[in-house]
Design a protein around this motif. Structure first.
Motif, PDB file in Angstrom:
ATOM      1  N   SER A  11       0.862  -1.188   0.000  1.00 35.39           N
ATOM      2  CA  SER A  11       0.000   0.000   0.000  1.00 35.39           C
ATOM      3  C   SER A  11       0.895   1.234   0.000  1.00 35.39           C
ATOM      4  CB  SER A  11      -0.897   0.015   1.236  1.00 35.39           C
ATOM      5  OG  SER A  11      -0.114   0.337   2.373  1.00 35.39           O
ATOM      6  N   ALA A  19       0.819   3.607   2.115  1.00 35.74           N
ATOM      7  CA  ALA A  19       1.271   3.893   3.475  1.00 35.74           C
ATOM      8  C   ALA A  19       2.578   3.150   3.765  1.00 35.74           C
ATOM      9  CB  ALA A  19       0.191   3.492   4.478  1.00 35.74           C
ATOM     10  N   GLN A  51       4.196  -0.287  -5.324  1.00 43.11           N
ATOM     11  CA  GLN A  51       2.938   0.277  -4.811  1.00 43.11           C
ATOM     12  C   GLN A  51       1.768  -0.101  -5.722  1.00 43.11           C
ATOM     13  OE1 GLN A  51       2.884   4.501  -3.763  1.00 43.11           O
ATOM     14  NE2 GLN A  51       0.778   4.594  -4.485  1.00 43.11           N
ATOM     15  N   SER A 102      -6.133  -1.431   4.915  1.00 49.41           N
ATOM     16  CA  SER A 102      -7.491  -1.080   5.348  1.00 49.41           C
ATOM     17  C   SER A 102      -8.497  -1.124   4.211  1.00 49.41           C
ATOM     18  CB  SER A 102      -7.497   0.291   6.008  1.00 49.41           C
ATOM     19  OG  SER A 102      -7.072   1.286   5.089  1.00 49.41           O
ATOM     20  N   ALA A 109     -12.705  -3.264   9.133  1.00 52.58           N
ATOM     21  CA  ALA A 109     -11.873  -2.667   8.072  1.00 52.58           C
ATOM     22  C   ALA A 109     -12.635  -2.676   6.746  1.00 52.58           C
ATOM     23  CB  ALA A 109     -10.563  -3.440   7.937  1.00 52.58           C
ATOM     24  N   ASP A 112      -4.373 -11.451  13.331  1.00 50.93           N
ATOM     25  CA  ASP A 112      -3.061 -10.796  13.226  1.00 50.93           C
ATOM     26  C   ASP A 112      -2.292 -11.418  12.069  1.00 50.93           C
ATOM     27  OD1 ASP A 112      -0.315 -10.105  13.587  1.00 50.93           O
ATOM     28  OD2 ASP A 112      -0.778  -9.580  15.674  1.00 50.93           O
ATOM     29  N   LEU A 113      -1.829 -10.563  11.167  1.00 49.29           N
ATOM     30  CA  LEU A 113      -1.170 -11.098   9.955  1.00 49.29           C
ATOM     31  C   LEU A 113       0.092 -11.884  10.294  1.00 49.29           C
ATOM     32  CD1 LEU A 113       1.538  -9.285   8.781  1.00 49.29           C
ATOM     33  CD2 LEU A 113      -0.258  -7.559   8.723  1.00 49.29           C
TER      34      LEU A 113
END
Ligand SMILES: Cc1cc2nc3c(=O)[nH]c(=O)nc-3n(C[C@H](O)[C@H](O)[C@H](O)COP(=O)(O)OP(=O)(O)OC[C@H]3O[C@@H](n4cnc5c(N)ncnc54)[C@H](O)[C@@H]3O)c2cc1C
Length: 317
Positions: free
Chosen positions: A233, A235, A247, A266, A290, A303-304
């Protein structure tokens, strides 16, 4: 039957997968005819591959101009072949170079241009292209009403299917028009060993939820287990955790793989714009609210750093 010209993208003597997809689509519209430019000693092998995927004819041209100059020699060749064969349509891969070539060819032929098609079908008055627009919120069907349609198609629009054909090679003499930007040096890109992001059948992307550059390790592990490309992403990219070239999104690369896995992302509209046409979307996010979960086929709340290693272990069997 009308010839549908397919500009065959190739590198290092290999046909790029999107070119095989174009040949597969071209069979829906007429008789596929491949155009192989600047392939040198690899031309015969590339022509054979094009024939395997349905090219009845393979127009080949070779000259130093194809590698020494940008875009214009290919435009010269494709335009002249389209005119000589009275082609029914010209198909080009939706890459940066492909779109520039297509636009210039359309201008020279006086034809209509459609870019970034995600599907093609035969219509009563020529090919009907499907485009996915406004961050993939709408699908648009378009036809060209003037001249032989020039259409760029996004990678992964269709699965390439072999359909052996004659592949009769026809060598073409191209009259170059000149005025092209000349390549003065080349620096090979350091290969990650992973597939090209825009062409990959599977993409695994990480976002801010990955937490740090080192956090991308679990994303890369899963990508490697699946033979996938790695995306990120904005971010994550802006934080310096992953290169800008990876990206995905409105201001990054547009991807449309068979499978897109978003981890710690997200689902902002600008990210969706680059991946929403993926065939199957999976998200891993610890927040059940999300927005990414609105568009997924499969969502995993968790949790990833716990979930991705399990997926990797499963993928490795
Ligand atoms: C003009 C413009 C262009 C833009 N172009 C792009 C673009 O091309 N591509 C792009 O991506 N963005 C783009 N953006 C930015 C975009 O608006 C979002 O800011 C960005 O996509 C957010 O990235 P993110 O989802 O990684 O981060 P966040 O929105 O912060 O989301 C992080 C997610 O990770 C989850 N998470 C956190 N920790 C974990 C964990 N351990 N396990 C699982 N989940 C976790 C959180 O619940 C959260 O949902 C653009 C913005 C503008 C204004």
């Amino acid at each position: 039957m009308t010839e549908i010209l397919v500009l065959v993208d190739h590198a290092d003597g290999q046909v790029r997968k999107p070119a095989l997809e174009l040949l597969t689509l071209a069979r829906r519209l007429g008789t596929p005819a491949a155009v192989v430019l600047g392939a040198g000693d690899n031309a015969a092998a590339i022509a054979a591959k094009a024939a395997e995927y349905g090219a009845a004819t393979v127009h080949t041209a070779d000259a130093p101009e194809f590698t020494a100059q940008l875009v214009v020699p290919k435009v010269d060749a494709l335009t002249q072949i389209a005119q000589a064969t009275e082609a029914g349509a010209v198909l080009v891969t939706s890459s940066g170079e492909g779109k520039e070539i297509a636009a210039r060819v359309a201008l020279r032929l006086g034809s209509g241009l459609i870019t970034d098609a995600v599907d093609l079908e035969a219509g009563a008055s020529g090919p009907v292209a499907t485009q996915s627009v406004f961050a993939a919120s709408f699908q648009v069907k378009s036809t060209v009403t003037h001249g032989a349609p020039v259409i760029t198609v996004k990678p992964n629009a269709v699965a390439p299917e072999p359909a052996p054909a004659a592949g009769t090679v026809q060598a073409v003499e191209v009259a170059f028009t000149g005025n092209a930007a000349t390549v003065t040096a080349r620096t090979p890109r350091v290969s990650s060993g992973r597939p090209e992001l825009t062409e990959a059948a599977i993409v695994v992307s990480g976002g801010r939820g990955v937490g740090a550059a080192e956090g991308f390790g679990v994303v890369e592990d899963l990508a490697d287990a699946l033979g996938a490309a790695v995306g990120a992403s904005r971010a994550a990219v802006d934080a310096g955790w992953y290169p800008h070239t990876n990206q995905v999104g409105q201001t990054g690369k547009q991807v449309s793989p068979q499978l897109y896995i978003a981890a710690g992302i997200s689902g902002a509209i600008q990210h969706r714009a680059g991946m929403q046409t993926s065939k199957t979307i999976v998200a891993v996010n610890k927040d059940p609210e999300a927005p990414i979960f609105e568009l997924v086929d499969y969502g995993i709340v968790g949790d990833l750093f716990t979930v991705l290693p399990q997926l990797t272990a499963q993928a490795k069997g």
